[in-house]
Design a protein around this motif. Structure first.
Motif, mmCIF file in Angstrom:
data_model
loop_
_atom_site.group_PDB
_atom_site.id
_atom_site.type_symbol
_atom_site.label_atom_id
_atom_site.label_comp_id
_atom_site.label_asym_id
_atom_site.label_seq_id
_atom_site.Cartn_x
_atom_site.Cartn_y
_atom_site.Cartn_z
ATOM 1 N N TYR A 55 0.854 -1.187 0.000
ATOM 2 C CA TYR A 55 0.000 0.000 0.000
ATOM 3 C C TYR A 55 0.887 1.234 0.000
ATOM 4 C CZ TYR A 55 -3.346 3.555 1.494
ATOM 5 O OH TYR A 55 -4.121 4.687 1.571
ATOM 6 N N THR A 56 0.546 2.205 -0.846
ATOM 7 C CA THR A 56 1.265 3.473 -0.932
ATOM 8 C C THR A 56 0.260 4.614 -0.863
ATOM 9 O OG1 THR A 56 3.032 2.533 -2.287
ATOM 10 C CG2 THR A 56 2.802 4.915 -2.314
ATOM 11 N N ALA A 57 0.569 5.636 -0.089
ATOM 12 C CA ALA A 57 -0.250 6.842 -0.014
ATOM 13 C C ALA A 57 0.663 8.053 -0.110
ATOM 14 C CB ALA A 57 -1.064 6.884 1.282
ATOM 15 N N GLY A 58 0.184 9.073 -0.781
ATOM 16 C CA GLY A 58 1.000 10.262 -0.931
ATOM 17 C C GLY A 58 0.170 11.501 -1.172
ATOM 18 N N TYR A 59 0.839 12.637 -1.019
ATOM 19 C CA TYR A 59 0.175 13.924 -1.231
ATOM 20 C C TYR A 59 1.168 14.887 -1.854
ATOM 21 C CZ TYR A 59 -2.072 18.403 -0.378
ATOM 22 O OH TYR A 59 -2.626 19.651 -0.545
ATOM 23 N N ALA A 60 0.693 15.667 -2.832
ATOM 24 C CA ALA A 60 1.508 16.695 -3.465
ATOM 25 C C ALA A 60 0.782 18.028 -3.383
ATOM 26 C CB ALA A 60 1.793 16.343 -4.920
ATOM 27 N N ALA A 61 1.508 19.065 -2.998
ATOM 28 C CA ALA A 61 0.957 20.415 -2.947
ATOM 29 C C ALA A 61 1.057 21.056 -4.332
ATOM 30 C CB ALA A 61 1.705 21.246 -1.913
ATOM 31 N N ALA A 62 0.392 22.166 -4.489
ATOM 32 C CA ALA A 62 0.377 22.840 -5.789
ATOM 33 C C ALA A 62 1.764 23.320 -6.199
ATOM 34 C CB ALA A 62 -0.601 24.012 -5.755
ATOM 35 N N ASP A 63 2.648 23.611 -5.226
ATOM 36 C CA ASP A 63 3.983 24.100 -5.570
ATOM 37 C C ASP A 63 4.969 22.974 -5.851
ATOM 38 O OD1 ASP A 63 4.446 23.042 -3.075
ATOM 39 O OD2 ASP A 63 5.438 24.817 -2.261
#
Length: 663
Positions: A221-229
């Motif tokens: 399982y992989t989870a991630g988050y990217a911001a607009a910058d």
């Protein structure tokens, strides 16, 4: 289906979930970066999560189109358009991995032209990989830039048996001597692995779970988050637990395996010019194994912890990219052997490394790369009373230029200073020419390399039998390699043919000799003379329609050591065939066949030829979610990759995989 091309021209895998990978932002509409060219300014789109390409290596977008495979990250140690790479490189993307859903990295690598493997039995037991006939001790392995090789072994090499692909988004196999850019131990090439990253603004997750033969549970399982910058973080967990089968081919008890691996990576954009990044991983595993030629209750505990962190600084409006990093790794192996005295032993290894790399884009046709690194490795084990260590420091530089349209030339050199063996110089030259107005590319490379003796080869002892196993009088092994090839595309890359001829020579091979130091004292020695490896790699891919693709890869490898004998565990012939079919909407089928012929083990042992057939069928029952069934060794072939050690028979697994968002 894997892309079995010998250069990074295209990837044949046409089916499977298109999960996020590190190049998905290549076409994102972002503020342009203006780079001064020789005649006019050129607009380069800057990706927040990937190192900018130098102008001479801009992705052309021609041929098969913009895919993860059109850019090589490893060939020049900076992102480079595949059409302008002179070295032999194979790229496997997340699509290729998802199409087969295999568990271990070795299962994909063995399908690459020029790569072979052998294993001492079931999952978790010692796995050997060779690239163009060069064993793994000569191949540098990087995971997110981290050197994961173990300095505590009999040689410094990577434990492939413990590397799974549940967190992997991209694999590059760079062939030939690469010491100029990657230092010692890169005589045979570099295998670079990138884990999954959050590349699109917002949250993403992916994973799979399966159960099958030998009471095998496997999941990730992989989870991630990217911001607009562009700041981002991704974390992964994966594991496997299996009863396995007997490591001894005629054994009656099972030798099981379990592995739990955690990994993560991320980047924080401090400003438009400065970013901080990190990557880390930890593995905890236990494996069971037999004695040679007999069942036994033996097991090993393996733990590895590794991390890398650094800073990227962009200067001169993005034309000068500087990367500073430090990495560390520690590995612990505890062994219990039922029939040994003493029964228990331990082996620990450590590495710390500092590195700098700068890439200067001078204009559209000229770029310069330079760097420096320092590394210290140390070991301790139950056989020696002290902890030997070694340091090595190096500086390197490479010029990349495009003197005329379509012709890419690189030339580089490196100077290393080893604490025990002094100075070594290496170089690398490559050329690639894309014939104007055609899909024809001619390429070639020439390079040198070296491998310093491992700490165990110099200081090791195995009491009570081999008190003088190590030999401090050893000298480094040296290499020279060259290859030349041609890639031919048709119909904008839908059909691709590739051919490569290669040679790799190594001198002063280090081996264990029963009469090495004196007639009665066995030890490690250098063998005078040249070990030669030469061969041919052929590959073809065909994307007939959006629903049908095929690939084929063939490798011929001829080897000879100074005595005139062949190298062990290197088959003369290897053929891999692949098929991807999407017969109806939401249904996908992948089939792979591998035929291995003429494998030499010793003067008295020659391994039987074998053919392995595997397949996977999947159904997308809701967007982003697929149910699948896959089978390995479907013909139940009886074979061995090392004499007396068992291999799996027909195995079947069923599972579910998901990627959210579905696109």
């Amino acid at each position: 289906m894997l892309a079995l091309t010998v250069s990074v021209v295209a990837i044949a895998g046409a089916t499977g979930a298109n999960a996020q990978t590190a190049d998905d932002l290549a076409a994102a509409e972002l503020p342009p970066l203006e780079v001064e060219g020789s005649q006019k300014k050129k607009v380069v789109k800057k990706r927040p999560n990937a190192e900018p390409q130098v102008p001479v290596a801009q992705a052309s977008g021609s041929g098969a189109g913009t895919t993860d495979a059109t850019v090589s990250h490893t060939a020049n140690n900076t992102p480079t358009d595949a059409a302008k790479v002179g070295s032999s490189v194979v790229v496997l993307t997340e699509k290729d991995l998802n199409a087969q859903s295999k568990t271990y990295l070795k299962d994909y690598l063995q399908q690459v032209t020029g790569v072979n493997f052998s294993q001492n039995g079931p999952p978790g037991t010692t796995t050997r990989i060779s690239v163009r006939g060069v064993s793994i001790k000569y191949v540098k392995v990087l995971v997110d830039g981290i050197d994961v090789s173990d300095p505590s072994g009999t040689t410094t090499e990577t434990h492939f048996q413990h590397l799974m692909v549940g967190d992997v988004s991209r694999i590059e196999v760079l062939k030939g001597s690469q010491s100029t850019l990657y230092g010692g131990d890169a005589i045979g090439g570099v295998i670079s692995i990138e884990t999954k990253a959050a590349t699109k603004p917002g949250f993403f997750q992916s994973g799979s779970a399966e159960y099958g033969t030998y009471n095998t549970y496997n999941g990730n399982y992989t989870a991630g988050y990217a911001a607009a910058d562009g700041s981002n973080i991704a974390l992964s967990v994966q594991g496997v637990n299996t009863d396995g089968f007997s490591a001894y081919a005629r054994g009656t008890e099972d030798d099981g395996y379990r592995n739990l691996t955690l990994s993560g990576r991320g980047k924080y954009r401090v400003s438009d010019a400065v970013s901080l990044f990190f990557a880390g991983r930890t593995t905890d595993a236990r494996y069971y194994y037999d004695d040679f030629g007999a069942d036994a209750y033996n097991y090993g505990d393996f733990a590895q912890h590794a991390g890398r962190a650094g800073m990227e600084v962009s200067m001169l409006g993005g034309a000068f990219i500087n990367t500073f990093a430090i990495q560390g790794m520690t590995v612990t192996r505890d062994l219990f052997q039922e029939n040994s005295n003493p029964k228990g032993s331990f082996y620990d290894g450590d590495r710390i490394k500092g590195e700098y790399k700068g890439v200067l884009s001078i204009n559209e046709r000229l770029a310069f790369l330079a760097g420096a690194d320092w590394e210290r490795t140390s070991v301790s084990n139950s056989n020696i009373s002290y902890s030997p260590s070694a340091d090595i420091a190096g500086v390197y530089a490479q010029l990349m230029m495009e003197p005329i349209d379509g012709l890419m030339l690189t030339g580089g050199g490196r100077v290393d200073e080893h604490s025990e063996f002094g100075r070594f110089n290496t170089y690398r030259l490559t050329a690639a020419y894309q014939l104007p107005g055609t899909e024809t590319k001619i390429r070639g490379s020439l390079a040198t390399g070296f491998r310093a003796p491992a700490l165990d080869e110099m200081y090791g002892m195995y009491l009570p039998w081999y008190q003088y196993y190590g030999n401090t009088a050893l000298t480094p092994e040296e290499s020279k390699s060259w290859d030349v090839g041609i890639d031919q595309g048709f119909h904008q890359g839908r059909y691709l043919l590739s051919a490569t001829y290669f040679e790799i020579d190594t001198e002063n091979a280090i081996i264990f000799d029963w009469t090495g130091c004196t007639p009665t004292v066995p030890c490690m020695i250098n063998v005078p003379g040249v070990t030669n490896r030469r061969g041919v790699e052929l590959s073809a891919t065909a994307q007939f329609t959006d629903y049908l693709a095929m690939s084929a890869g063939y490798t011929y490898t001829d080897t000879e050591i100074p005595s005139g004998a062949r190298l062990a565990f290197v088959p003369k012939h290897s053929l891999v065939l692949g098929l991807d079919v999407k017969p109806i909407d939401k249904v996908e089928l992948n089939v792979v066949g591998q035929y291995v012929v003429d494998t030499f083990q010793s003067a008295t042992t020659h391994l039987d030829d074998y053919f392995l057939l595997s397949a996977k069928a999947s159904y997308e029952f809701t967007p982003g979610w697929k149910a699948y069934v896959r089978g390995e060794n479907l013909l139940d072939e009886k074979y061995q990759t090392i004499a007396t050690y068992g291999t799996a028979g027909l195995t079947v697994f069923g599972g579910i995989q998901m990627a959210m968002p579905a696109n």
